[in-house]
Write an enzyme that holds these catalytic residues in place. Structure first.
Site, PDB file in Angstrom:
ATOM      1  N   HIS A   1       3.687  10.889   0.342  1.00  0.00           N
ATOM      2  CA  HIS A   1       4.565  10.243   1.666  1.00  0.00           C
ATOM      3  C   HIS A   1       5.892  10.267   1.057  1.00  0.00           C
ATOM      4  O   HIS A   1       6.915  10.398   1.862  1.00  0.00           O
ATOM      5  CB  HIS A   1       3.920   8.909   1.851  1.00  0.00           C
ATOM      6  CG  HIS A   1       2.660   8.578   2.154  1.00  0.00           C
ATOM      7  ND1 HIS A   1       2.324   9.013   3.411  1.00  0.00           N
ATOM      8  CD2 HIS A   1       1.539   8.124   1.507  1.00  0.00           C
ATOM      9  CE1 HIS A   1       0.849   8.894   3.650  1.00  0.00           C
ATOM     10  NE2 HIS A   1       0.562   8.337   2.478  1.00  0.00           N
TER      11      HIS A   1
ATOM     12  N   HIS B   1       0.896  -1.173  -0.045  1.00  0.00           N
ATOM     13  CA  HIS B   1      -0.089   0.025   0.071  1.00  0.00           C
ATOM     14  C   HIS B   1       0.852   1.090   0.074  1.00  0.00           C
ATOM     15  O   HIS B   1       0.485   2.102  -0.672  1.00  0.00           O
ATOM     16  CB  HIS B   1      -0.973  -0.196   1.444  1.00  0.00           C
ATOM     17  CG  HIS B   1      -2.010   1.144   1.225  1.00  0.00           C
ATOM     18  ND1 HIS B   1      -2.700   1.409   2.170  1.00  0.00           N
ATOM     19  CD2 HIS B   1      -1.999   2.131   0.462  1.00  0.00           C
ATOM     20  CE1 HIS B   1      -3.700   2.474   2.033  1.00  0.00           C
ATOM     21  NE2 HIS B   1      -3.179   3.052   1.082  1.00  0.00           N
TER      22      HIS B   1
ATOM     23  N   GLU C   1       0.900   8.355  -3.672  1.00  0.00           N
ATOM     24  CA  GLU C   1       1.986   7.617  -2.692  1.00  0.00           C
ATOM     25  C   GLU C   1       3.126   8.838  -2.529  1.00  0.00           C
ATOM     26  O   GLU C   1       3.905   8.901  -1.565  1.00  0.00           O
ATOM     27  CB  GLU C   1       2.222   6.339  -2.699  1.00  0.00           C
ATOM     28  CG  GLU C   1       1.111   5.320  -2.567  1.00  0.00           C
ATOM     29  CD  GLU C   1       0.580   5.540  -0.993  1.00  0.00           C
ATOM     30  OE1 GLU C   1       1.432   5.400  -0.121  1.00  0.00           O
ATOM     31  OE2 GLU C   1      -0.566   5.679  -0.926  1.00  0.00           O
TER      32      GLU C   1
END
Length: 216
Positions: A85, A32, A81
């Site tokens: 992040h 993920h 992502e």
């Protein structure tokens, strides 16, 4: 930020949460994301560029697929992502480019090898239930640390929760550590898959746990 969460999700459960474009999900745990705690969207000018990870492409498609949007050229998930992040994780030298960030996550995935750990412990997708304590114990025995396990709570009329995500925690030196937050500290990573109205939350130790082999 102080530590990284490395999240694997179970594609069958992800599909159960939001069956929009989801067909034939992989029957293995996939990535993920790799998330620094307490940091998001650190550098909005550092845009995702898929050509930087072209060498990683076949591994990315296999181990880090966009479970919800199955067409192969979907890079939206990776872009998300990276933006949210990766741009924060990049303060670490080992993660300071898109190629390093995604490449290191793929490396950690092989290192953690969650799929074979669960199989070795005799925990495999099934239509019968598991005890959450047995799953936790298997993981803790194997890794020597406690990961964070998230489930879909039981639906109306169901008695079992459904396992959906397992997060491993790493130090900035990329050593495994316990994920347990000290009492009283709120969990900074509320990065749940908010899909429809359903979302994952920390699994209950007492509810029977479903590890589904196909989307019901």
């Amino acid at each position: 930020w102080k530590k990284l969460y490395f999240a694997h999700h179970w594609p069958v459960t992800v599909c159960k949460m939001d069956a929009n474009d989801c067909h034939d999900p992989p029957k293995y745990w996939t990535i993920h994301g790799l998330w620094p705690d307490r940091a998001e969207d650190c550098n909005r000018t550092w845009h995702f560029n898929v050509t930087e990870i072209k060498d990683l492409m076949s591994d990315m498609r296999h181990y880090w697929p966009d479970v919800l949007h199955s067409s192969l050229n979907r890079t939206q998930f990776w872009k998300h992502e990276w933006d949210k992040h990766g741009t924060c994780a990049a303060t670490l030298e080992v993660l300071n480019s898109q190629k390093k960030y995604f490449g290191k996550a793929l490396e950690l995935y092989q290192h953690v090898d969650l799929n074979s750990c669960l199989l070795k412990a005799g925990i495999k997708p099934s239509s019968s239930y598991y005890k959450m304590t047995a799953i936790k114990e298997a993981l803790t025995n194997f890794y020597g640390v406690t990961p964070k396990i998230q489930c879909l709570p039981p639906e109306e009329g169901e008695k079992a929760q459904t396992i959906g995500q397992i997060e491993f925690c790493f130090t900035k030196e990329l050593q495994l550590i316990n994920c347990t937050a000290p009492k009283g500290e709120s969990n900074p990573m509320q990065d749940y898959l908010k899909l429809g109205t359903e979302e994952l939350s920390v699994c209950s130790d007492t509810l029977p746990t479903y590890y589904p082999s196909e989307v019901q």
